[in-house]
Design an enzyme around this catalytic site. Structure first.
Site, PDB file in Angstrom:
ATOM      1  N   ASN A   7       0.866  -1.182   0.000  1.00 58.79           N
ATOM      2  CA  ASN A   7       0.000   0.000   0.000  1.00 58.79           C
ATOM      3  C   ASN A   7       0.903   1.233   0.000  1.00 58.79           C
ATOM      4  OD1 ASN A   7      -1.797   2.038   0.484  1.00 58.79           O
ATOM      5  ND2 ASN A   7      -2.600   1.198   2.401  1.00 58.79           N
ATOM      6  N   LYS A  14       3.212   0.922   3.212  1.00 56.24           N
ATOM      7  CA  LYS A  14       2.846  -0.103   4.206  1.00 56.24           C
ATOM      8  C   LYS A  14       2.850  -1.455   3.511  1.00 56.24           C
ATOM      9  CE  LYS A  14      -0.560   2.546   6.625  1.00 56.24           C
ATOM     10  NZ  LYS A  14      -1.950   2.724   6.626  1.00 56.24           N
ATOM     11  N   ARG A  90      -2.638  -2.054  -3.415  1.00 56.11           N
ATOM     12  CA  ARG A  90      -3.808  -1.184  -3.242  1.00 56.11           C
ATOM     13  C   ARG A  90      -3.694  -0.046  -4.263  1.00 56.11           C
ATOM     14  NH1 ARG A  90      -5.569   1.763   2.155  1.00 56.11           N
ATOM     15  NH2 ARG A  90      -7.643   2.274   1.471  1.00 56.11           N
ATOM     16  N   HIS A 179     -12.794   3.686   0.358  1.00 54.83           N
ATOM     17  CA  HIS A 179     -12.813   2.743   1.494  1.00 54.83           C
ATOM     18  C   HIS A 179     -13.541   1.449   1.115  1.00 54.83           C
ATOM     19  CE1 HIS A 179     -12.503   6.328   4.484  1.00 54.83           C
ATOM     20  NE2 HIS A 179     -11.310   5.799   4.296  1.00 54.83           N
ATOM     21  N   GLY A 209     -12.302   6.780  10.581  1.00 53.57           N
ATOM     22  CA  GLY A 209     -10.883   6.970  10.915  1.00 53.57           C
ATOM     23  C   GLY A 209     -10.545   8.410  10.636  1.00 53.57           C
ATOM     24  N   ARG A 240     -10.555  17.088   6.735  1.00 56.33           N
ATOM     25  CA  ARG A 240     -11.359  17.386   5.529  1.00 56.33           C
ATOM     26  C   ARG A 240     -12.753  17.878   5.926  1.00 56.33           C
ATOM     27  NH1 ARG A 240     -10.406  11.610   2.814  1.00 56.33           N
ATOM     28  NH2 ARG A 240      -8.465  11.352   3.962  1.00 56.33           N
ATOM     29  N   ARG A 284      -8.385  11.599  19.684  1.00 55.28           N
ATOM     30  CA  ARG A 284      -8.017  11.427  21.106  1.00 55.28           C
ATOM     31  C   ARG A 284      -7.693  12.778  21.739  1.00 55.28           C
ATOM     32  NH1 ARG A 284      -4.435   6.383  19.385  1.00 55.28           N
ATOM     33  NH2 ARG A 284      -4.262   7.810  17.651  1.00 55.28           N
ATOM     34  N   GLY A 331     -10.076   3.283  12.967  1.00 52.93           N
ATOM     35  CA  GLY A 331      -9.463   3.771  14.214  1.00 52.93           C
ATOM     36  C   GLY A 331     -10.443   4.226  15.277  1.00 52.93           C
ATOM     37  N   LEU A 332     -11.326   5.121  14.890  1.00 50.68           N
ATOM     38  CA  LEU A 332     -12.262   5.694  15.842  1.00 50.68           C
ATOM     39  C   LEU A 332     -13.456   4.763  16.075  1.00 50.68           C
ATOM     40  CD1 LEU A 332     -12.897   8.382  17.284  1.00 50.68           C
ATOM     41  CD2 LEU A 332     -13.901   9.176  15.159  1.00 50.68           C
ATOM     42  N   GLY A 333     -13.975   4.223  15.000  1.00 49.29           N
ATOM     43  CA  GLY A 333     -15.129   3.322  15.108  1.00 49.29           C
ATOM     44  C   GLY A 333     -14.816   2.095  15.945  1.00 49.29           C
ATOM     45  N   GLU A 334     -13.571   1.621  15.863  1.00 52.15           N
ATOM     46  CA  GLU A 334     -13.196   0.408  16.603  1.00 52.15           C
ATOM     47  C   GLU A 334     -12.853   0.695  18.059  1.00 52.15           C
ATOM     48  OE1 GLU A 334      -9.945  -1.347  14.412  1.00 52.15           O
ATOM     49  OE2 GLU A 334     -11.139  -1.497  12.583  1.00 52.15           O
ATOM     50  N   ASN A 335     -12.389   1.940  18.317  1.00 53.86           N
ATOM     51  CA  ASN A 335     -11.792   2.196  19.632  1.00 53.86           C
ATOM     52  C   ASN A 335     -12.481   3.220  20.524  1.00 53.86           C
ATOM     53  OD1 ASN A 335      -9.358   0.484  19.411  1.00 53.86           O
ATOM     54  ND2 ASN A 335      -8.940   1.819  17.654  1.00 53.86           N
ATOM     55  N   GLU A 384      -8.224  -4.368   5.545  1.00 56.00           N
ATOM     56  CA  GLU A 384      -8.149  -4.093   4.106  1.00 56.00           C
ATOM     57  C   GLU A 384      -7.073  -4.946   3.438  1.00 56.00           C
ATOM     58  OE1 GLU A 384      -8.006   0.028   5.398  1.00 56.00           O
ATOM     59  OE2 GLU A 384      -9.282   0.535   3.705  1.00 56.00           O
TER      60      GLU A 384
HETATM   61  P1  AMP Z   1      -7.413   5.449  11.190  1.00 57.42           P
HETATM   62  O1  AMP Z   1      -7.375   6.515  10.121  1.00 57.42           O
HETATM   63  O2  AMP Z   1      -8.372   4.346  10.891  1.00 57.42           O
HETATM   64  O3  AMP Z   1      -6.052   4.967  11.585  1.00 57.42           O
HETATM   65  O4  AMP Z   1      -8.019   6.173  12.506  1.00 57.42           O
HETATM   66  C1  AMP Z   1      -7.363   7.267  13.103  1.00 57.42           C
HETATM   67  C2  AMP Z   1      -8.324   7.982  14.035  1.00 57.42           C
HETATM   68  O5  AMP Z   1      -8.800   7.061  15.026  1.00 57.42           O
HETATM   69  C3  AMP Z   1      -7.669   9.132  14.773  1.00 57.42           C
HETATM   70  O6  AMP Z   1      -8.508  10.257  14.779  1.00 57.42           O
HETATM   71  C4  AMP Z   1      -7.520   8.595  16.172  1.00 57.42           C
HETATM   72  O7  AMP Z   1      -7.574   9.592  17.104  1.00 57.42           O
HETATM   73  C5  AMP Z   1      -8.716   7.688  16.295  1.00 57.42           C
HETATM   74  N1  AMP Z   1      -8.501   6.740  17.388  1.00 57.42           N
HETATM   75  C6  AMP Z   1      -7.678   5.700  17.432  1.00 57.42           C
HETATM   76  N2  AMP Z   1      -7.736   5.107  18.655  1.00 57.42           N
HETATM   77  C7  AMP Z   1      -8.633   5.815  19.391  1.00 57.42           C
HETATM   78  C8  AMP Z   1      -9.151   5.717  20.726  1.00 57.42           C
HETATM   79  N3  AMP Z   1      -8.738   4.774  21.571  1.00 57.42           N
HETATM   80  N4  AMP Z   1     -10.057   6.626  21.128  1.00 57.42           N
HETATM   81  C9  AMP Z   1     -10.468   7.596  20.304  1.00 57.42           C
HETATM   82  N5  AMP Z   1     -10.029   7.725  19.038  1.00 57.42           N
HETATM   83  C10 AMP Z   1      -9.135   6.849  18.589  1.00 57.42           C
END
Ligand code: AMP
Length: 397
Positions: A7, A14, A90, A179, A209, A240, A284, A331-335, A384
């Site tokens: 990628n 990556k 990718r 995506h 994310g 964005r 975060r 990132g955000l949806g998972e965490n 992905e």
């Molecule tokens: P990605 O582009 O999928 O890597 O997601 C990045 C985004 O996910 C960033 O805005 C991070 O701040 C958010 N993120 C990752 N881990 C956490 C967490 N534990 N709590 C809140 N946001 C998170």
């Protein structure tokens, strides 16, 4: 068979080597600052991580270093390059021409070159990576897997913009969506988790994310998604702006005497969560500023983000005539349980009831909805790379 997934970004690359017999990741890593001072490779394999810092002048240098790492006597995972059965790349934009993954050859490379004008920030780097691999691994078959392909099933009413029609026929201006690999992966996984055939389901996938998009998946096919001609459309993202009144663009260009590049920079790099909060594009940091410091603009940025996602969920439930599950990923949806809860609050009228205690998870697949919730709410870790590796193996076979 082992598949190397690549990628490429303009200054980063990556990669992951996957054993397709059990879909196990054998090694993975990241090359950063290609052609910039301070370049490095971070390689992880066999539970160890190591970093090489040396000048990496181009993508060919980067691939060479990756091959050396994979073959290394100490931390390597293969003995000979011929163990890599195929490389999956990718490619961000496949235009209308590539509705499916494709084996790379000279003709396809020409086709990809034509798609470059649709994604001038992304496709050239993807092509650099393909060229570098074909020079260093000339006998290994290669496949291109596109971010846009999954959305080629959208109906015309969803992908044609209400602009003069010649802009579509002459310039290819239409909604493409991005995506795609992530939406495809999590929707298939959701059907598995629900024990249902994906062909009988209406799913809404929220890839949240730094870049973020929502997708409506009906009977296994994307019928609508929030990103558009470029990944700028849709929900507000890290930097964005997402969808705004297009008249704002010409207005600020005139009022602030901005060039095209400056206006582009504002919308792509200085807006979204960063632009509103003034704190950061990282959720975060913005959450911490809102919670600990009571920063009102940080709270507003979060409110705007969650509100936009919620409105897309409502719109896509209408587009599909119902919804069986809402999926959170990336990132955000998972965490971030807090973000998921904020988005779901108010969706009870649809029949989506989030269970606060089940929602208190991060970093694993789980069901988050209450037992009697008509609509399932799921968190699913996206993968992905695995979509790229699976498509690559399928085509090579
Ligand atoms: P990605 O582009 O999928 O890597 O997601 C990045 C985004 O996910 C960033 O805005 C991070 O701040 C958010 N993120 C990752 N881990 C956490 C967490 N534990 N709590 C809140 N946001 C998170």
């Amino acid at each position: 068979m082992k598949v190397l997934v690549v990628n490429c970004g303009s200054s980063s690359l990556k990669y992951r080597l996957i054993n397709m017999e059990n879909e196990e990741s054998l090694a993975q890593g990241l090359v950063e600052r290609i052609s910039i001072d301070g370049s490095s490779l971070t390689h992880s394999a066999k539970g160890h991580k190591y970093v090489i810092e040396e000048p990496i002048k181009d993508h060919k240098d980067a691939i060479k270093l990756i091959i050396e790492a994979l073959l290394d006597k100490g931390h390597g995972v293969i003995k000979d390059l011929s163990e890599i059965g195929a490389v999956g790349h990718r490619v961000v934009h496949g235009g209308e021409k590539y509705a499916k993954s494709v084996i790379l050859n000279v003709e396809v490379m020409k086709g990809l070159q034509e798609c470059t004008k649709l994604a001038p920030l992304h496709n050239p780097a993807n092509l650099d990576g393909i060229n570098a691999c074909s020079l260093l691994m000339p006998n290994t078959p290669m496949v291109a897997v596109f971010d846009t392909a999954f959305h080629q099933t959208m109906p015309e009413a969803a992908y044609i913009y209400p602009l003069p029609y010649y802009l579509y026929t002459d310039l290819g201006i239409r909604k493409y969506g991005f995506h795609g690999m992530s939406h495809k992966f999590v929707s298939a996984k959701a059907a598995d988790m629900m024990g249902k055939d994906i062909k009988s389901l209406k799913l809404i996938s929220c890839h949240l994310g730094n870049g973020a998009s929502v997708c409506a998946i009906k009977n296994g096919e994307s019928i609508e998604t929030s990103m558009g001609f470029t990944p700028l459309e849709g929900i507000a993202m890290g930097t964005r702006c997402g969808s705004i009144d297009p008249a704002i663009l010409t207005y600020i260009m005139k009022e602030l005497n901005l060039t095209i590049d400056e206006a582009n920079d504002i919308m792509n790099k200085k807006s979204g969560i960063l632009g509103v909060s003034g704190v950061s594009n990282d959720f975060r940091d913005v959450e911490a500023a809102a919670m600990k410091d009571g920063n009102k603009r940080a709270q507003l940025a979060i409110d705007i983000f969650c509100y936009k996602v919620k409105t897309f969920i409502g719109a896509y439930a209408a587009a599909m005539g119902g919804v069986d599950a809402i999926i959170f990923t990336a990132g955000l949806g998972e965490n971030s349980p807090r973000t998921r809860e904020r988005i779901c609050n108010g969706l009870e009228f649809l029949g989506a009831h989030i269970d606060k205690s089940k929602n208190n998870v991060a970093g694993k697949d789980a069901e988050l909805s209450k037992k009697d919730s008509k609509i399932k709410i799921l968190v699913i870790l996206t993968n992905e790379e695995l979509v790229i590796a699976r498509d690559t193996m399928e085509l090579i076979k």
